[in-house]
Design an enzyme around this catalytic site. Structure first.
Site, PDB file in Angstrom:
ATOM      1  N   GLU A   1       0.822  -1.215   0.000  1.00 27.48           N
ATOM      2  CA  GLU A   1       0.000   0.000   0.000  1.00 27.48           C
ATOM      3  C   GLU A   1       0.855   1.264   0.000  1.00 27.48           C
ATOM      4  O   GLU A   1       0.379   2.336   0.336  1.00 27.48           O
ATOM      5  CB  GLU A   1      -0.951   0.021   1.199  1.00 27.48           C
ATOM      6  CG  GLU A   1      -1.654  -1.281   1.498  1.00 27.48           C
ATOM      7  CD  GLU A   1      -2.598  -1.747   0.400  1.00 27.48           C
ATOM      8  OE1 GLU A   1      -2.710  -1.056  -0.625  1.00 27.48           O
ATOM      9  OE2 GLU A   1      -3.224  -2.815   0.569  1.00 27.48           O
TER      10      GLU A   1
ATOM     11  N   ASP B   1      -1.530  -1.106 -10.377  1.00 32.14           N
ATOM     12  CA  ASP B   1      -1.797  -2.516 -10.133  1.00 32.14           C
ATOM     13  C   ASP B   1      -1.775  -3.259 -11.465  1.00 32.14           C
ATOM     14  O   ASP B   1      -2.428  -2.833 -12.435  1.00 32.14           O
ATOM     15  CB  ASP B   1      -3.165  -2.709  -9.492  1.00 32.14           C
ATOM     16  CG  ASP B   1      -3.191  -2.337  -8.016  1.00 32.14           C
ATOM     17  OD1 ASP B   1      -2.112  -2.239  -7.411  1.00 32.14           O
ATOM     18  OD2 ASP B   1      -4.303  -2.143  -7.476  1.00 32.14           O
TER      19      ASP B   1
END
Length: 494
Positions: free
Chosen positions: A183, A322
């Site tokens: 993250e 991502d």
């Protein structure tokens, strides 16, 4: 040769939580197989094809240890192969009703099966190692199960990172020097843990560097480099309001032909209801790919030109996403990636990896980083906010139980290794993210609770000296969480 206007680094972060043996639909293994079929296969096939042309340093690819374990796992390999076959059969069965769509999907499924048979039969690691050894990409590792580092006790944080780095070494044959911090979570001082583990570079979000992402920056006196995600470039793709994947001509992710599970519609418009979506048109989508790839190359070149004027020398821009965006969420994403990677060098932009950027001297002055993440608000609220306060408290108890279960002088113990594995799974950042974002929150809470309960029960049995009962309890789990065979809980000791 004309000097490049600057350097572009594409960083892809591949991650899913441990899904094997934990449900199928709507959450569970289906999520893994969809991402595998529609993102991991085509993205790595693209890298493979470009590498065969002699192209090198194409991108930096992070594969989290918990995902790598699934991409090598025999159960998951059988599962995705079956999923690909089912995709082919679903397309075949839809031919009478939606012939054009069925034919396209039949061809796509056939191609995916061929790529899987050629490159993936023995798992992801041989393919990743081949591409890395050829210099086509740089591989990043990370902590074992993608825990949010700032909320971990130092010993647990170090253990999770070392477990992940060892896992990457086993699978890839060498220890990665870079990681994707889960993250992009950072707390001051974490860089020293990275240095102690041999990590030399990691990612933060652009605001952690106050937007000055033109060079990698040493963090304090650690010697560890932070690369900042350039949001001005990245959000050209990533923005939910104006990013390319929301373009009207791209395939709509949310609209299904329910009898077949195929996706027949294009986005059409951001506020157009499902029933009013227009049919997908491959020609329109191909034109959109060409248009948006050209726009992105223009944006990158302009950004690097501005950086060069500002700092007086060629600089760097890092676009990080991502991996699952490319093909899974954004159907045309792999084709867009190919167009961008082919066109950027023609536009005078050097394309390289994070390692290549360091080798080229694209390093600035040391910096002090604030607490940060790439989540909402660029702070820790997604993983530590009021909506997940109960999960945070439970994770603190899990860490306490884990640390209390391992004491000096013990031989390696498979029961304590199992406890440590369950603790790492309970600490995955995914559970809080899914609750905070109200994305399959029930599944996330159930998973977090199940792993934490196993930790607490096993710790209690071991603490009470009830080893036989502990052995029966672990045997009853059926091996469904056998993620890291090399994990040694004694790594928690100083």
């Amino acid at each position: 040769m004309t000097e490049p206007v600057g350097t572009f680094c594409l960083v892809l972060h591949s991650h899913l939580p441990w899904l094997a043996h934990h449900g199928r639909w709507p959450m569970g293994e289906e999520w893994l197989y969809q991402s595998w079929a529609h993102a991991y296969l085509p993205v790595l096939d693209l890298v493979n094809r470009l590498a065969a042309e002699g192209r090198r340093e194409l991108l930096t690819l992070g594969v989290t240890p918990v995902l790598a374990a699934q991409l090598d796992d025999p159960h998951c390999l059988r599962g995705v192969h079956g999923w690909l076959g089912d995709w082919l059969l679903r397309a075949h069965g839809a031919a009478a009703r939606i012939p054009d769509l069925a034919a396209r999907e039949h061809r796509a499924a056939t191609a995916a099966l061929e790529v899987f048979a050629r490159d993936w039969r023995h798992g992801a690691s041989p393919l990743l190692r081949t591409l890395s050894d050829a210099g086509a990409l740089e591989l990043l590792a990370g902590p074992a199960t993608h825990p949010f580092g700032p909320l971990l006790q130092p010993a647990v944080r170090a253990f999770a990172l070392e477990t992940g780095l060892v896992d990457a070494t086993v699978r890839l044959g060498s220890r990665p020097a870079g990681i994707w911090a889960p993250e992009c979570g950072y707390a001051p001082g974490m860089e020293h843990g990275y240095a102690a583990a041999g990590v030399r570079r990691f990612l933060v979000d652009g605001p952690a560097l106050r937007g000055d992402t033109a060079l990698a920056r040493p963090v304090g006196d650690s010697g560890v480099l932070a690369f900042g995600r350039d949001l001005e470039v990245t959000y050209r793709v990533w923005s939910p309001r104006s990013g390319y994947p929301g373009g009207s001509d791209y395939r709509d992710f949310h609209t299904y032909d329910h009898p077949s599970g195929l996706k027949p519609a294009r986005v059409t418009g951001r506020r157009v209801p499902t029933e009013a979506k227009r049919p997908y048109d491959p020609a329109r989508a191909a034109a959109a790919v060409a248009r948006d790839a050209a726009d992105f190359v223009r944006v990158v070149r302009e950004r690097l030109t501005a950086i060069r004027r500002r700092i007086g020398r060629p600089g760097l821009t890092v676009a990080a996403f991502d991996t699952e965006l490319f093909g899974h969420w954004w159907h045309e994403g792999p084709r867009w990636l190919e167009a961008v990677l082919r066109t950027l060098p023609e536009a005078g932009v050097r394309v390289t990896t994070l390692r290549g950027a360091v080798d080229a001297g694209l390093v600035g002055a040391p910096v002090a980083l604030p607490p940060s993440s790439w989540g909402s608000g660029k702070d820790w609220r997604v993983w530590a906010g009021p909506r997940v306060a109960d999960l945070v408290a439970r994770q603190e108890r899990v860490q306490k139980a884990l640390l209390g279960a391992v004491t000096p002088g013990l031989a390696r113990d498979p029961l304590r290794d199992a406890l440590a594995t369950e603790a790492l799974l309970a600490l995955s950042s995914d559970w809080a993210f899914m609750v905070s974002k109200d994305s399959a929150a029930g599944y996330a809470r159930d998973r977090a609770d199940a792993h934490a309960t196993r930790v607490e029960e096993l710790a209690g049995l071991l603490g009470a000296g009830r080893r036989r009962a502990a052995e029966r309890r672990v045997a009853g789990w059926g091996g469904d969480d056998a993620v890291f065979g090399h994990l040694d809980a004694r790594g928690l000791l100083p």
